[in-house]
Design an enzyme around this catalytic site. Structure first.
Site, PDB file in Angstrom:
ATOM      1  N   ASP A 205       0.831  -1.200   0.000  1.00 52.21           N
ATOM      2  CA  ASP A 205       0.000   0.000   0.000  1.00 52.21           C
ATOM      3  C   ASP A 205       0.875   1.264   0.000  1.00 52.21           C
ATOM      4  OD1 ASP A 205      -2.678   1.012   0.072  1.00 52.21           O
ATOM      5  OD2 ASP A 205      -2.146   1.801   2.055  1.00 52.21           O
TER       6      ASP A 205
ATOM      7  N   LYS B  44       1.283   4.285  -2.919  1.00 52.93           N
ATOM      8  CA  LYS B  44       1.238   5.732  -2.705  1.00 52.93           C
ATOM      9  C   LYS B  44       2.507   6.401  -3.227  1.00 52.93           C
ATOM     10  CE  LYS B  44      -1.708   5.274   1.327  1.00 52.93           C
ATOM     11  NZ  LYS B  44      -1.759   5.252   2.777  1.00 52.93           N
TER      12      LYS B  44
END
Ligand code: ADP
Ligand code: ASP
Ligand code: MG
Length: 821
Positions: free
Chosen positions: A684, A688
C-alpha cells in the site's frame, strides 16, 4: 375595449368552452370585449393531415368523421350543461361544414392538387366553428354578440398561407362596422382576406396575431392572450422542468423570443401592439388567478424577480434548421456574391434565420428552415448558374437536422460573462456548435447545434445562465467505511451547502451486491435499509442507457472501493460524461499506459479526475505537489511516512508495546485494512509512493518500487486473518531487538517511502534520528517531506492524520466540491 384571445389549448372540450365563456362574462362587467378564438386543440393539424392524405393516398381518410365527432361531442356536452344552447343550429352548421369539406376534398382527390386558397379555406374551418359555438353559448346566456368576418375586414397582403394584415385599411373597415357598445365582439383567429376578398390565413399559430391586429383596429386598451401556461417562461416548459416565469418583458424582448421559437406567441403578434403601445398579458385558463406575463414598454420601477434582474429573458429553439454553405473559389468576388445571394433570398421570400461569414471572407453560411430547403436550393442553383458553371463558386453544400438555440435579452452581449457561460455550458456537455452569432438587434445570441443535442444544450445553458445554484449529481460506488462516512458527511452538510448555492443529489449508491438509484436524489435518512432490500445491482451500461434522456448538470462517479474491476471502467465513465472522484488507488497504480489514458480521456471530454485521498487521505498532498510543479519547482528528493496504520504501529513500539499488540490495537481502531497484511506487506505504501513519483514526472511501474516487507514471505500463504494475527506474535522478539538497537543510537524505527533524485523508489524500515522530520511521526499521522528546487535544505513538510474514515471521506468530499471549479 379589451381583446381576449383564447388558443386551441383553452378550447379543447365543452368544459373549456364553458370556462372561457365565464372568463368572457367576468370581463364584460368592466369592459366591452372582443374575443378572438383559435380552433379547438389539434383540429388544424388534423385538417392539414387530411389534405396530405387525400393527395398522397388518393382517398378521403375515414378519420374525417372523427373530427366531425369532436365538434359534435363538444356541443353535446355543452347542451347537457346549458339547455338554452341552440344545439340544433350549431349541429346543422357543423354538418354543413363537413359536407362542404368532403366535397372540396373530393375535387382535390380528382385534381391531385390543392390550390393555396382552398388549402387556407380547409385549414381554417376549426376557427369558424369555434366562433359559432362560442356565440351560441354567449347567446344562451343572453349576451348580444357581433361576429366580425375577418375575410371582409382584415385586409391582408402577401402569401395566402402566411399573410400580413394592412392595419390602417383594416382599422377603417372595422370602425365602419359601428358595433354597438353593449355587444360582445367575436372574431375567428388565423383568418384574413386578400384584396380579391379571398380567405387567406396568417400562418400557423396566427390567432395571436389576429388578436393583436384587432386590438389596434378597435383601439383597445388591453390585450390578453389566454393559453395553457402561466405566462412566458425563461424556456419552453416542455424542455426545462423548472424554468422561471417572467412577470414582465418588453415588446422587443417578446418579439425576439417568439421570432426565435417561443411558440407561446406567434412572431408577428408583437409588432402591431408595440407600435400602438397596447399592453399584452399572457394568461393561463387552467390557473386564472396567476397574474401572467405582462408585455409592455420597459418600466424600471416595477418589481422584478430574480431571473429578471439579469436582463436575460429566455432561451428558445427552432428545430429543423438547415445551414447552407456558399463558398467562393476566389477572394475578390465574395462581397458581390454575398450581396447577390442575399437579394435572391429576399426576393424569393426565403427566411434567413441567421447568417455567419468566415474571417477569410471566402465563404458564408446561413440558416433557413428545412421546409424551405428544396425551394432555396432550386432558386440558388438557377440564379447562380453562371457562377457555378464558371467554377467561381463551389457547389452549394448544406447541413440538415440542426437546431438554432437563442438566448434572448436586451443588450445581451453587455451581460457579464454571457459568452463564457455559453461556452462553459457547451464544453462541459461536449456539445459541438456549427455557428454562433449575435443578433443584429443586440437582443439575442444564437448557436447552431445538431438537433439531437438540442435538449442537452438548452438544459445546460438554462442552468448556467439562470441558476446560481450549482448542482452535483453523485453516483457513489462502495459503501464500506469511507463511503458510509461520506454519506453521513454529505447529509450533515446539505443545508449549509444549499445556503452557499451548492446542491447535491445522491443519484446512486451501490456496493458489490446491491444498488439504489434515484435521479431526483436518494433520501439519505434510510439509505442503508433501502440499499439492503434493493433488488437492483450496479450495471454501468444500463445506467448509461437510462441517462440517455436525463440531463445531468455535473455527474460525478465517486469510487470508494478498492476494486480494480471498478477502476478499470474509468475511461468509460469519463467518456460517458462523468467526472471521477476516487479514493481507490488501483487506477493510478495500474500500468503507465492506463495512467496516461485516463488523463487524456478526462482532457478530451472536459471532465475532472480527482484522487486527492490516494496519498495522505485528507491531507492536501496531490494538489500541493501539482501546484508546486506547475509553478516551476522540481522534486529532488522525497521521504515520507505514508501509512497511517504503520505510523501507528511503529509509534507504539516506542511506548514499549510489542509488535503484535500494536497491530491488534491499530486494527481495532480501524487504522488498518481488514487484513493487516495489506498494510504490513508494504504494498500500500509502495502504491502511494508510485502515485507521488508519477505525479512528479517519473514514468514508473509498481514492480519497479523496491519494497522491504515488514512480514516474512511465509505470511502470504496463511489462509485466514485470525491465524495471521496469532502468527504476528512470533515477530515480537525480532521487532523488539530492532527497536532496542535503534534506541541505543537515540533513533526510532519508521517505515519510510523514498523517492531518490535518481528516480529510484524504495519503501523500507529505517532508523531515524532526532533531526529527521519523520522522527516525531506516530499515532497514525502521516508526514511527507518534499525536498525540491525551492524547498531545500529544509523540506516542505505536510503532516497530519493520513488514515481513518473521517479524514478520507472529508478528502473525497472536498474533491467532489472541486469538480465544480
Ligand atoms: P395555444 O393553443 O393556447 O395558442 P400554444 O401551444 O400555441 O397554445 O402555446 C402554448 C405553449 O407554448 C405552451 O404549452 C408551451 O409548451 C409553449 N412554449 C414554448 N416556449 C415557451 C415559453 N418560453 N414560455 C411559455 N410557453 C412556451
Ligand atoms: N389554429 C391555428 C393553428 O393551429 C391558429 C392558431 O391556433 O393560432 O395554427
Ligand atoms: Mg398558439
Amino acid at each position: 375595449m379589451k381583446i381576449l384571445k383564447f388558443g386551441g389549448t383553452s378550447l379543447k372540450n365543452a368544459n373549456k368552452f364553458l370556462q372561457v365563456s365565464s372568463i368572457i362574462e367576468k370581463n364584460t362587467k368592466k369592459y366591452q370585449v372582443a374575443i378572438v378564438l383559435s380552433a379547438p386543440a389539434t383540429i388544424t393539424n388534423y385538417l392539414i393531415n387530411i389534405i396530405q392524405h387525400v393527395i398522397e393516398k388518393n382517398e378521403i381518410p375515414k378519420y374525417i368523421d372523427d373530427i366531425q365527432n369532436i365538434f359534435f361531442k363538444i356541443i353535446d356536452d355543452i347542451f347537457y350543461q346549458q339547455p338554452n344552447f341552440s344545439y340544433k343550429n350549431i349541429h346543422n352548421l357543423i354538418k354543413d361544414q363537413f359536407v362542404q369539406l368532403k366535397k372540396i376534398l373530393h375535387s382535390i382527390q380528382i385534381l391531385q392538387i390543392c390550390p393555396k386558397n382552398i388549402y387556407a379555406f380547409i385549414i381554417s374551418r376549426g376557427e369558424i366553428l369555434s366562433i359559432a359555438i362560442m356565440q351560441a353559448i354567449l347567446q344562451s346566456k343572453k349576451y348580444n354578440t357581433t361576429i366580425i368576418n375577418p375575410v371582409d375586414n382584415l385586409l391582408s397582403n402577401g402569401e395566402i398561407l402566411d399573410s400580413v394584415v394592412d392595419i390602417s385599411k383594416s382599422s377603417l373597415n372595422i370602425q365602419s362596422l359601428q358595433i354597438p357598445l353593449k355587444n360582445i365582439i367575436l372574431m375567428p383567429g388565423f383568418i384574413a382576406g386578400n384584396h380579391k376578398k379571398e380567405l387567406v390565413v396568417l400562418g400557423r399559430n396566427g390567432s395571436d396575431y389576429s388578436a393583436s391586429v384587432l386590438a389596434v383596429c378597435l383601439n383597445a386598451k388591453k390585450l390578453e392572450i389566454w393559453t395553457d401556461v402561466d405566462g412566458i417562461y425563461t424556456c419552453d416548459p416542455r424542455i426545462i422542468s423548472n424554468p422561471f416565469l417572467l412577470q414582465k418583458i418588453s415588446y422587443e424582448e417578446a418579439m425576439e423570443l417568439s421570432y426565435f421559437g417561443a411558440t407561446v406567441l406567434h412572431p408577428k403578434t408583437i409588432f402591431p401592439i408595440m407600435k400602438y403601445k397596447i399592453p399584452c398579458k399572457i394568461k393561463n385558463t387552467n390557473n386564472i388567478k396567476e397574474p401572467g406575463t405582462l408585455i409592455s414598454t420597459v418600466d424600471d420601477n416595477i418589481h422584478i424577480n430574480l431571473s429578471q434582474q439579469r436582463n436575460i429573458k429566455g432561451i428558445t429553439y427552432l428545430d429543423y434548421a438547415v445551414m447552407l454553405i456558399i463558398s467562393s473559389t476566389t477572394m475578390d468576388n465574395t462581397e458581390l456574391l454575398t450581396k447577390k445571394v442575399l437579394s435572391i433570398l429576399a426576393r424569393n421570400k426565403i427566411w434567413i434565420i441567421l447568417l455567419t461569414q468566415s474571417s477569410s471572407q471566402s465563404n458564408f453560411n446561413f440558416c433557413i428552415l428545412e421546409k424551405q430547403l428544396s425551394k432555396t436550393i432550386y432558386i440558388l442553383k438557377n440564379e447562380l448558374k453562371l457562377e457555378l458553371n464558371n467554377h467561381e463558386i463551389n457547389p452549394i453544400k448544406f447541413k440538415k437536422k440542426l437546431s438554432i438555440i437563442s438566448i434572448i435579452g436586451k443588450d445581451i452581449h453587455f451581460q457579464s460573462n454571457i459568452f463564457s457561460k455559453i461556452f462553459s455550458a457547451l464544453s462541459k456537455n461536449n456539445i459541438n456548435i456549427h455557428a454562433l452569432t449575435k443578433g443584429s438587434s443586440n437582443n439575442s445570441i444564437s448557436v447552431v447545434v445538431n438537433q439531437n443535442q438540442k435538449e442537452y444544450c438548452i438544459q445546460a445553458m438554462h442552468t448556467t445562465i439562470f441558476y446560481d445554484t450549482k448542482i452535483i449529481e453523485i453516483f457513489l460506488i462502495g459503501t464500506g467505511g469511507v463511503g458510509k462516512v461520506l454519506l453521513a458527511q454529505l447529509k450533515d452538510q446539505i443545508n449549509l451547502l444549499t445556503k452557499k448555492n451548492i446542491q447535491f443529489k445522491i443519484c446512486m449508491i451501490a456496493n458489490s451486491k446491491k444498488m439504489l438509484q434515484n435521479f431526483n436524489g436518494i433520501n439519505l435518512n434510510h439509505w442503508e435499509e433501502n440499499l439492503n432490500t434493493s433488488k437492483f445491482t450496479f450495471n454501468f451500461q444500463e445506467l448509461i442507457t437510462q441517462l440517455k434522456h436525463t440531463y445531468l448538470h455535473n455527474p460525478v462517479i465517486v469510487d470508494c472501493t478498492s476494486s480494480k474491476l471498478i477502476s478499470d471502467q474509468y475511461i468509460t465513465f469519463l467518456s460517458s460524461g462523468f467526472n471521477i472522484v476516487t479514493s481507490n488507488k488501483k487506477a493510478n497504480t495500474n500500468n503507465y499506459h492506463y495512467y496516461q489514458q485516463i488523463r487524456n480521456t478526462a482532457l478530451i471530454y472536459g471532465k475532472k479526475f480527482l484522487y486527492e485521498t490516494n496519498v495522505g487521505a485528507g491531507l492536501p498532498v496531490i494538489e500541493n505537489l501539482k501546484n508546486l510543479l506547475n509553478t516551476g519547482d522540481k522534486l529532488l528528493h522525497f521521504r515520507g511516512i505514508l501509512s497511517g496504520s504503520l505510523s501507528f504501529i511503529f509509534g507504539e513500539l516506542n511506548e514499549n508495546i510489542n509488535f503484535s499488540n500494536a497491530t491488534y490495537k491499530a486494527r481495532k481502531l480501524g487504522f488498518t485494512e481488514p487484513d493487516p497484511r495489506d498494510d504490513l506487506s508494504g504494498l500500500d505504501v509502495a502504491r502511494k509512493l508510485l502515485i507521488l513519483a508519477r505525479e512528479a514526472g517519473y514514468q514508473l511501474e509498481l514492480n519497479e518500487i523496491e519494497i522491504e516487507s515488514i512480514l516474512p514471505s511465509y505470511f502470504n500463504s496463511i489462509p485466514d486473518i485470525q491465524t495471521t494475527m496469532l502468527e504476528l506474535k512470533k515477530l515480537d522478539n525480532i521487532f523488539s531487538k530492532k527497536f532496542q538497537q535503534a534506541k541505543k543510537l537515540n533513533k526510532v524505527l519508521r517505515y519510510v517511502g523514498t523517492i531518490h533524485s535518481s528516480g529510484k523508489c524504495q519503501v523500507k524500515i529505517e532508523e531515524i534520528d532526532k533531526n529527521d522530520p519523520l522522527y516525531e511521526i506516530k499515532n497514525g499521522e502521516n508526514a511527507l517531506a518534499f525536498y525540491s528546487k525551492y524547498y531545500q535544505p529544509i523540506p516542505l513538510v505536510l503532516r497530519g492524520y493520513g488514515a481513518g474514515n473521517n479524514v478520507t471521506a472529508a478528502g473525497v468530499f472536498s474533491d467532489i466540491l472541486r469538480t465544480l471549479s
